[in-house]
Design a protein around this motif. Structure first.
Motif, short mmCIF file in Angstrom:
data_model
loop_
_atom_site.label_atom_id
_atom_site.label_comp_id
_atom_site.label_asym_id
_atom_site.label_seq_id
_atom_site.Cartn_x
_atom_site.Cartn_y
_atom_site.Cartn_z
N SER A 43 7.84 -56.50 23.19
CA SER A 43 6.51 -56.88 22.58
C SER A 43 6.64 -56.33 21.13
N GLY A 44 5.69 -57.14 20.39
CA GLY A 44 5.74 -56.71 18.63
C GLY A 44 6.88 -57.11 18.05
N ASP A 45 7.38 -56.13 17.10
CA ASP A 45 8.43 -56.48 16.26
C ASP A 45 9.64 -56.34 16.97
N MET A 46 10.44 -57.43 17.46
CA MET A 46 11.54 -57.46 17.93
C MET A 46 12.50 -56.60 17.53
N ALA A 47 12.52 -56.48 16.02
CA ALA A 47 13.45 -55.45 15.14
C ALA A 47 12.92 -54.01 15.14
N GLY A 48 11.86 -53.84 15.84
CA GLY A 48 11.38 -52.45 15.81
C GLY A 48 12.29 -51.64 17.00
N PRO A 49 12.13 -50.31 17.19
CA PRO A 49 12.66 -49.27 17.81
C PRO A 49 12.61 -49.50 19.22
N ASN A 50 13.76 -49.42 20.26
CA ASN A 50 13.81 -49.46 21.52
C ASN A 50 15.08 -48.59 21.90
N LEU A 51 14.57 -47.32 22.52
CA LEU A 51 15.60 -46.31 23.01
C LEU A 51 16.43 -46.95 24.24
N GLU A 52 17.62 -46.51 24.04
CA GLU A 52 18.64 -46.88 25.30
C GLU A 52 18.31 -46.35 26.39
N ALA A 53 18.61 -47.07 27.49
CA ALA A 53 18.03 -46.45 28.86
C ALA A 53 18.53 -45.16 29.45
N TRP A 54 19.98 -45.31 29.49
CA TRP A 54 20.68 -44.34 30.24
C TRP A 54 20.95 -43.09 29.45
N THR A 55 21.28 -43.07 28.26
CA THR A 55 21.15 -41.92 27.46
C THR A 55 20.25 -41.11 27.73
N THR A 56 19.00 -41.96 27.34
CA THR A 56 17.44 -41.17 27.46
C THR A 56 17.38 -40.83 28.97
N LEU A 57 17.73 -41.41 30.01
CA LEU A 57 17.34 -41.03 31.31
C LEU A 57 18.33 -39.69 31.61
N ALA A 58 19.25 -39.49 31.18
CA ALA A 58 19.94 -38.26 31.41
C ALA A 58 19.37 -37.17 30.76
N ALA A 59 18.94 -37.51 29.42
CA ALA A 59 18.23 -36.54 28.80
C ALA A 59 16.64 -36.03 29.31
N LEU A 60 16.08 -37.01 29.97
CA LEU A 60 14.70 -36.96 30.59
C LEU A 60 15.07 -36.23 31.98
N ALA A 61 16.10 -36.42 32.61
CA ALA A 61 16.37 -35.58 33.65
C ALA A 61 16.74 -34.18 33.48
N GLN A 62 17.28 -33.75 32.12
CA GLN A 62 17.41 -32.33 31.88
C GLN A 62 16.02 -31.77 31.60
N ALA A 63 15.28 -32.83 30.92
CA ALA A 63 13.88 -32.04 30.16
C ALA A 63 13.17 -31.88 31.42
N THR A 64 13.03 -32.42 32.53
CA THR A 64 11.99 -32.31 33.66
C THR A 64 12.95 -31.35 34.81
N SER A 65 11.95 -31.13 35.85
CA SER A 65 12.58 -30.41 36.95
C SER A 65 12.30 -30.59 38.27
N ARG A 66 11.17 -31.56 38.60
CA ARG A 66 10.68 -32.14 39.71
C ARG A 66 10.65 -33.46 40.04
N ILE A 67 9.95 -34.06 39.07
CA ILE A 67 9.79 -35.71 39.14
C ILE A 67 11.31 -36.47 39.41
N ARG A 68 11.17 -37.38 40.24
CA ARG A 68 12.32 -38.32 40.30
C ARG A 68 12.48 -39.35 38.94
N VAL A 69 13.62 -39.69 38.70
CA VAL A 69 13.82 -40.42 37.51
C VAL A 69 14.58 -41.82 37.67
N GLY A 70 14.05 -42.58 36.99
CA GLY A 70 14.95 -43.94 37.20
C GLY A 70 14.76 -44.99 36.01
N CYS A 71 15.41 -46.04 36.05
CA CYS A 71 15.66 -47.10 35.36
C CYS A 71 15.07 -48.49 35.90
#
Length: 279
Positions: A43-71
């Motif tokens: 949505s919006g500006d196609m040239a805008g930022p969009n974070l890559e899925a699996w590198t952020t998912l691994a980092a989000l897994a490290q940042a959290t402790s309980r919630i399940r994580v997925g793409c």
């Protein structure tokens, strides 16, 4: 009813995405958190930022402790299934067994054309998807994996260390194609996610899934069925909550609440409180 959140990694920062997931981690009503697998904003500006899925998912897994994580969900066309299996095993280890392995056949022609990624015709794409799921399961469950498909081949292949969850992280397949997608769900998935307009569209799809399960000798109760509900920032939160309730009455197991773009961490608590009577 069960609930999850989904954030869009477009037009945002890593810090904001992380902080929203950390906030959701504090509320037990949210069993999982999801984002998407795209390289461009949708949505919006196609040239805008969009974070890559699996590198952020691994980092989000490290940042959290309980919630399940997925793409929701990984495009099979973007990464070789053997590579994806190794990524999934590693992310499951990082999360201490909280990964939901979301996969789909892929569809975004614009991204594929821009990056030089082949997007095969629909039949071939689903043939590749079917082989890819089987190859990933083999790598995640077998000490030495071999697979001889038309498109995917594994020869004495290793995926070590294995994921924490056994026999493998739960597989979520996303989509609503009645012939190929729903049959793949019945064969391999522990979770089916679909985006539909309302419960009247979801119910006949669930009936098709149940029929595929009967054909394959699978108990449909083994498959979590989820839908997405979009929270419109211009409407009262009660509207999204009512939509979630309607899906629950139709038999949906898990409702994934799609947060508005740029939702702050403070938006999570009012949502949790609004959903609590439905849980």
């Amino acid at each position: 009813m069960r609930f999850a959140i989904k954030t869009r990694p477009e037009h945002t920062t890593w810090q904001q995405l992380r902080d929203v997931w950390i906030a959701a981690d504090e509320f037990e009503i949210f069993e999982s958190a999801w984002h998407w697998d795209h390289f461009y904003p949708l949505s919006g500006d196609m040239a805008g930022p969009n974070l890559e899925a699996w590198t952020t998912l691994a980092a989000l897994a490290q940042a959290t402790s309980r919630i399940r994580v997925g793409c929701q969900v990984t495009g099979m066309i973007y990464r070789h299934p053997a590579v994806l299996a190794n990524m999934a095993a590693t992310t499951d280890i990082i999360s201490n067994g909280r990964l939901e392995l979301g996969v789909g056949a892929g569809w975004n022609q614009l991204e594929c054309d821009a990056y030089g990624i082949d997007l095969p015709p629909l039949k071939e794409r689903f043939d590749r998807f079917d082989e890819g799921v089987q190859a990933m399961i083999a790598l995640l469950t077998e000490k030495v994996a071999n697979f001889d498909g038309e498109y995917i081949k594994l020869t004495d292949a290793y995926c070590e260390p294995k994921a924490v969850q056994t026999p493998h992280p739960p597989i979520t397949i996303g989509g609503k194609g009645p012939k190929r997608t729903l049959r793949a769900v019945a064969r391999w998935a522990q979770h089916w996610n679909v985006i539909v307009a309302d419960p009247s569209e979801w119910t006949p799809l669930k009936e098709i899934l149940v029929a595929h399960c009967a054909d394959l000798g699978r108990d449909p109760a083994e498959i979590t069925c989820s839908v997405n509900v979009r929270i419109d920032p211009d409407e009262p939160l009660d509207k999204a909550v009512a939509d979630a309730a309607a899906y629950g009455e139709a038999g949906v197991d898990l409702v994934v609440m799609n947060l508005p773009l740029d939702s702050p961490p403070s938006a999570v608590e009012p949502l949790a409180k609004a959903l609590a009577p439905l849980a």
